[in-house]
Design a protein around this motif. Structure first.
Motif, mmCIF file in Angstrom:
data_model
loop_
_atom_site.group_PDB
_atom_site.id
_atom_site.type_symbol
_atom_site.label_atom_id
_atom_site.label_comp_id
_atom_site.label_asym_id
_atom_site.label_seq_id
_atom_site.Cartn_x
_atom_site.Cartn_y
_atom_site.Cartn_z
ATOM 1 N N ALA A 48 0.817 -1.217 0.000
ATOM 2 C CA ALA A 48 0.000 0.000 0.000
ATOM 3 C C ALA A 48 0.847 1.262 0.000
ATOM 4 N N THR A 49 2.144 1.146 0.237
ATOM 5 C CA THR A 49 3.024 2.317 0.248
ATOM 6 C C THR A 49 3.319 2.761 -1.179
ATOM 7 N N ALA A 50 3.163 4.056 -1.429
ATOM 8 C CA ALA A 50 3.437 4.591 -2.759
ATOM 9 C C ALA A 50 4.911 4.381 -3.115
ATOM 10 N N ARG A 51 5.166 4.090 -4.372
ATOM 11 C CA ARG A 51 6.539 3.829 -4.818
ATOM 12 C C ARG A 51 7.445 5.027 -4.558
ATOM 13 N N ALA A 52 6.884 6.234 -4.662
ATOM 14 C CA ALA A 52 7.695 7.431 -4.440
ATOM 15 C C ALA A 52 8.167 7.542 -2.992
ATOM 16 N N GLU A 53 7.462 6.920 -2.052
ATOM 17 C CA GLU A 53 7.843 6.985 -0.643
ATOM 18 C C GLU A 53 8.897 5.953 -0.271
ATOM 19 N N GLN A 54 9.021 4.893 -1.036
ATOM 20 C CA GLN A 54 9.874 3.777 -0.645
ATOM 21 C C GLN A 54 11.345 4.150 -0.454
ATOM 22 N N PRO A 55 11.958 4.952 -1.350
ATOM 23 C CA PRO A 55 13.376 5.265 -1.136
ATOM 24 C C PRO A 55 13.659 5.920 0.214
ATOM 25 N N GLU A 56 12.841 6.874 0.630
ATOM 26 C CA GLU A 56 13.094 7.538 1.912
ATOM 27 C C GLU A 56 12.877 6.581 3.080
ATOM 28 N N LEU A 57 11.923 5.679 2.945
ATOM 29 C CA LEU A 57 11.714 4.704 4.011
ATOM 30 C C LEU A 57 12.889 3.735 4.105
ATOM 31 N N VAL A 58 13.413 3.310 2.954
ATOM 32 C CA VAL A 58 14.592 2.435 2.970
ATOM 33 C C VAL A 58 15.791 3.186 3.543
ATOM 34 N N ARG A 59 15.939 4.446 3.168
ATOM 35 C CA ARG A 59 17.043 5.252 3.719
ATOM 36 C C ARG A 59 16.933 5.337 5.246
ATOM 37 N N LEU A 60 15.701 5.567 5.732
ATOM 38 C CA LEU A 60 15.490 5.649 7.177
ATOM 39 C C LEU A 60 15.803 4.308 7.846
ATOM 40 N N GLU A 61 15.405 3.209 7.212
ATOM 41 C CA GLU A 61 15.709 1.886 7.769
ATOM 42 C C GLU A 61 17.215 1.671 7.877
ATOM 43 N N LEU A 62 17.952 2.027 6.820
ATOM 44 C CA LEU A 62 19.403 1.838 6.831
ATOM 45 C C LEU A 62 20.068 2.725 7.882
ATOM 46 N N GLN A 63 19.647 3.976 7.953
ATOM 47 C CA GLN A 63 20.238 4.884 8.944
ATOM 48 C C GLN A 63 19.966 4.405 10.365
ATOM 49 N N SER A 64 18.738 3.928 10.603
ATOM 50 C CA SER A 64 18.387 3.464 11.950
ATOM 51 C C SER A 64 19.190 2.230 12.319
ATOM 52 N N CYS A 96 21.672 -6.373 13.114
ATOM 53 C CA CYS A 96 21.736 -5.132 12.326
ATOM 54 C C CYS A 96 22.516 -5.349 11.028
ATOM 55 N N VAL A 97 23.611 -6.102 11.114
ATOM 56 C CA VAL A 97 24.411 -6.368 9.913
ATOM 57 C C VAL A 97 23.570 -7.139 8.897
ATOM 58 N N ARG A 98 22.832 -8.131 9.347
ATOM 59 C CA ARG A 98 22.002 -8.918 8.427
ATOM 60 C C ARG A 98 20.905 -8.048 7.797
ATOM 61 N N ALA A 99 20.314 -7.164 8.584
ATOM 62 C CA ALA A 99 19.261 -6.296 8.052
ATOM 63 C C ALA A 99 19.813 -5.345 6.999
ATOM 64 N N ILE A 100 21.012 -4.813 7.229
ATOM 65 C CA ILE A 100 21.622 -3.910 6.244
ATOM 66 C C ILE A 100 22.008 -4.676 4.986
ATOM 67 N N GLU A 101 22.561 -5.884 5.162
ATOM 68 C CA GLU A 101 22.901 -6.717 3.998
ATOM 69 C C GLU A 101 21.661 -7.028 3.170
ATOM 70 N N ARG A 102 20.560 -7.259 3.834
ATOM 71 C CA ARG A 102 19.314 -7.581 3.114
ATOM 72 C C ARG A 102 18.931 -6.468 2.143
ATOM 73 N N ARG A 103 19.159 -5.234 2.517
ATOM 74 C CA ARG A 103 18.787 -4.100 1.671
ATOM 75 C C ARG A 103 19.864 -3.725 0.656
ATOM 76 N N THR A 104 21.119 -3.975 0.969
ATOM 77 C CA THR A 104 22.198 -3.390 0.172
ATOM 78 C C THR A 104 22.952 -4.390 -0.688
ATOM 79 N N ALA A 105 22.762 -5.689 -0.454
ATOM 80 C CA ALA A 105 23.510 -6.678 -1.238
ATOM 81 C C ALA A 105 23.095 -6.623 -2.703
ATOM 82 N N PRO A 106 24.011 -6.901 -3.631
ATOM 83 C CA PRO A 106 23.643 -6.925 -5.049
ATOM 84 C C PRO A 106 22.495 -7.900 -5.295
ATOM 85 N N GLY A 107 21.512 -7.458 -6.061
ATOM 86 C CA GLY A 107 20.358 -8.288 -6.333
ATOM 87 C C GLY A 107 19.315 -8.276 -5.237
ATOM 88 N N ALA A 108 19.447 -7.331 -4.283
ATOM 89 C CA ALA A 108 18.493 -7.285 -3.167
ATOM 90 C C ALA A 108 17.158 -6.702 -3.575
#
Length: 566
Positions: free
Chosen positions: A430-446, A466-478
């Motif tokens: 239900a989250t608009a695609r335009a909102e997703q980048p900022e939410l992912v950025r907030l997740e990574l920063q947190s 925390c390392v696993r959560a960051i890898e989940r978002r940033t690994a190639p092909g994530a």
């Protein structure tokens, strides 16, 4: 459509709001509660206004009861004997539209059928047969799941398009049916409570289509809907995250209301209040003084309006604007009124935003213990109603409070909550695609901040999560994140460096433990070597143009490794 947005707002145009914050007397008048009890509505205009207010306040049962009494009295079934007492034709049309809206919101098919038939009949009797034909088609679509009754079908059939009208050589002759104009149909669709009205993207498409068609069909309409359509456009743009365009559209609404055309819009007071409420939200950070003035101007028009959600939403926007303008004295007074008024809301989820605004004011005033009271109330309500956006804002505010209190363990818990809610919202369909980048950025920063807190507190299990959560978002092909690759790479390397530090601390503790055997020491050393290899592999995947940053990371991890093995 080119929208100049908030950046091009004039500072103080002639006749516009002043560039100063509201004074104490203005605030006191604006923050007074509604003058209750309101008088019983008697005219068509008063009943229509009360129905809209009750719906906006979420009092659907009261709106349904008033609508049922109005329909039972057949107030719109026949032309009034005393036009002065019963209201103008425009007022009766407004009432008919309000009845359709109430019936649709109440999920009462029989009431919707009756209200739809009366609305179309009023348009036809008023000489607006083309608009009646378009409205009839839209209302038939609304009635499709249940099917119209015989009486409603008869009212709608008089306006059905030629190819859908039944042909018969017998019986009383009727006037020739009116063909449905596509432009009128677009306008009718935009104004009707059709399915999908809660979807900003669909609402935006409908409203833009209606505004494009409006110039050609304006003369065929009973009332000029441009101000209402532009307000809906502004609300849809805000829902899509385009605050600059929403601000421009809301200013257009105010301009239209100040210079009405030959046909005045229905209920201009409520349209102006809604437009100012939107401006108070969209200008709160960029132009807090103007936002506060718009909020106060809207509140001053609501003394005879029983709509707690609108009133309290405006006060919440006013408080946020005052905080952004660093007007602590005015913000403290406003927060005191808001914490009291928010209890009058019958819809509990609507209390989350005002409670968080009050908590923010108390945080800025350095009343940390007092700030926790509304924050925890908001968190409890948001949890009960699964309001993840409310939980995200509560966690963000909680993390700031813990930082001010220098509570590292509490800060770690709030950062973990913040990352969890940001991840949930980013992955929500239900989250608009335009909102997703900022939410992912907030997740990574947190997660990055939580990783540092966990290292400081020696909680290596939290570091690993925390390392696993960051890898989940940033690994190639994530998967798609909408963020630049260099930012994702930097977060990934930072996480791997944190894992290296955690492994180094584990090796140091094992070496200092007299009870540890050679096997435990060798395992800790192997884990450190593995973390070093993973960190160097991540560094080697640096995007083009980031050689210097990669060299910095190589030096950093090598020094940390030497520190633990030297």
């Amino acid at each position: 459509m080119t929208a100049p947005g908030a950046a091009s707002l004039p500072s103080a145009p002639e006749g516009a709001l002043s560039a100063e914050l509201p004074d104490g007397e203005q605030l006191r008048q604006a923050l007074r509660p509604a003058a209750l009890p309101l008088p019983t509505p008697r005219t068509a205009a008063e009943i229509a206004e009360r129905l809209h207010d009750l719906l906006g306040a979420g009092q659907n049962q009261a709106a349904r009861d008033l609508a049922a009494r109005t329909l039972a009295a057949r107030a719109l079934a026949e032309p009034p004997r005393d036009a002065a007492a019963d209201g103008s034709a425009a007022d009766r049309l407004d009432l008919a539209r309000a009845l359709v809206r109430v019936a649709d919101a109440s999920n009462k098919p029989e009431m919707l059928q009756q209200a739809a038939g009366q609305y179309v009949s009023l348009l036809r009797r008023g000489g607006h047969r083309a608009q009646a034909a378009a409205t009839a088609q839209v209302l038939q679509e609304m009635l499709t799941p249940v099917g119209p009754t015989a009486a409603t079908r008869a009212a709608l059939a008089q306006q059905a398009p030629p190819d859908s009208a039944p042909s018969s050589a017998r019986g009383r002759r009727r006037a020739a049916p009116v063909a449905v104009d596509p432009g009128l149909l677009a306008v009718a669709r935009a104004l009707a409570p059709l399915p999908g009205a809660d979807d900003p993207a669909r609402l935006l498409a409908r409203t833009r289509a209606a505004l494009s068609a409006l110039p050609e069909v304006r003369e065929q309409l009973a009332a000029d809907p441009e101000a209402e359509l532009r307000l809906r456009l502004a609300q849809a743009l805000e829902g899509c995250g385009d605050d600059a365009a929403a601000t421009s559209a809301a200013l257009d609404v105010l301009d239209l209301l100040e210079t009405p055309g030959e046909t005045a819009p229905s209920d201009p007071q409520h349209l102006a209040a809604a437009a100012r409420a939107l401006l108070a939200r969209t200008l709160g950070l960029s132009h807090p003084t103007l936002a506060a003035q718009h909020a106060v101007a809207a509140l001053l028009t609501l003394s005879a309006v029983e709509d707690p959600p609108l009133r309290i939403g405006l006060i919440t926007s006013l408080l946020r604007a005052l905080l952004a303008a660093d007007a602590q004295r005015e913000a403290s007074f406003t927060a005191g009124r808001l914490i009291s008024l928010q209890r009058t809301l019958q819809q509990e989820p609507l209390r989350v935003a005002p409670l968080l605004a009050v908590a923010t004011q108390r945080l800025q005033a350095e009343r940390y213990e007092a700030a926790w009271v509304p924050l925890e109330q908001a968190r409890e309500i948001a949890t009960r109603h699964r309001d993840h956006r409310g939980l995200l804002e509560a966690a963000r505010l909680g993390a700031s409070l813990r930082e001010r209190e220098q509570d590292q363990a509490g800060s770690l818990r709030e950062l973990q909550r913040l990352a969890r809610e940001a991840r949930w919202l980013a992955d929500d369909l239900a989250t608009a695609r335009a909102e997703q980048p900022e939410l992912v950025r907030l997740e990574l920063q947190s997660n990055s901040l939580a990783l540092r807190r966990a290292l400081d507190l020696g909680q290596r299990g939290v570091v690993s999560r925390c390392v696993r959560a960051i890898e989940r978002r940033t690994a190639p092909g994530a998967g798609w994140t909408g963020l630049p690759p260099e930012l994702l790479w930097d977060h990934r390397v930072d996480a791997r460096a944190g894992a290296l530090i955690a492994a180094g601390e584990e090796l140091r503790e094992t070496a200092d433990d007299e009870a540890a055997d050679e096997g435990a020491l060798a395992a800790a050393r192997a884990e450190l070597d593995r973390c070093l290899k993973q960190a160097r592999t991540a560094i080697d995947a640096a995007p083009p143009g980031h050689t210097e940053r990669a060299e910095y990371w190589r030096t950093y991890v090598s020094e940390r490794y030497a520190h633990y093995t030297g």
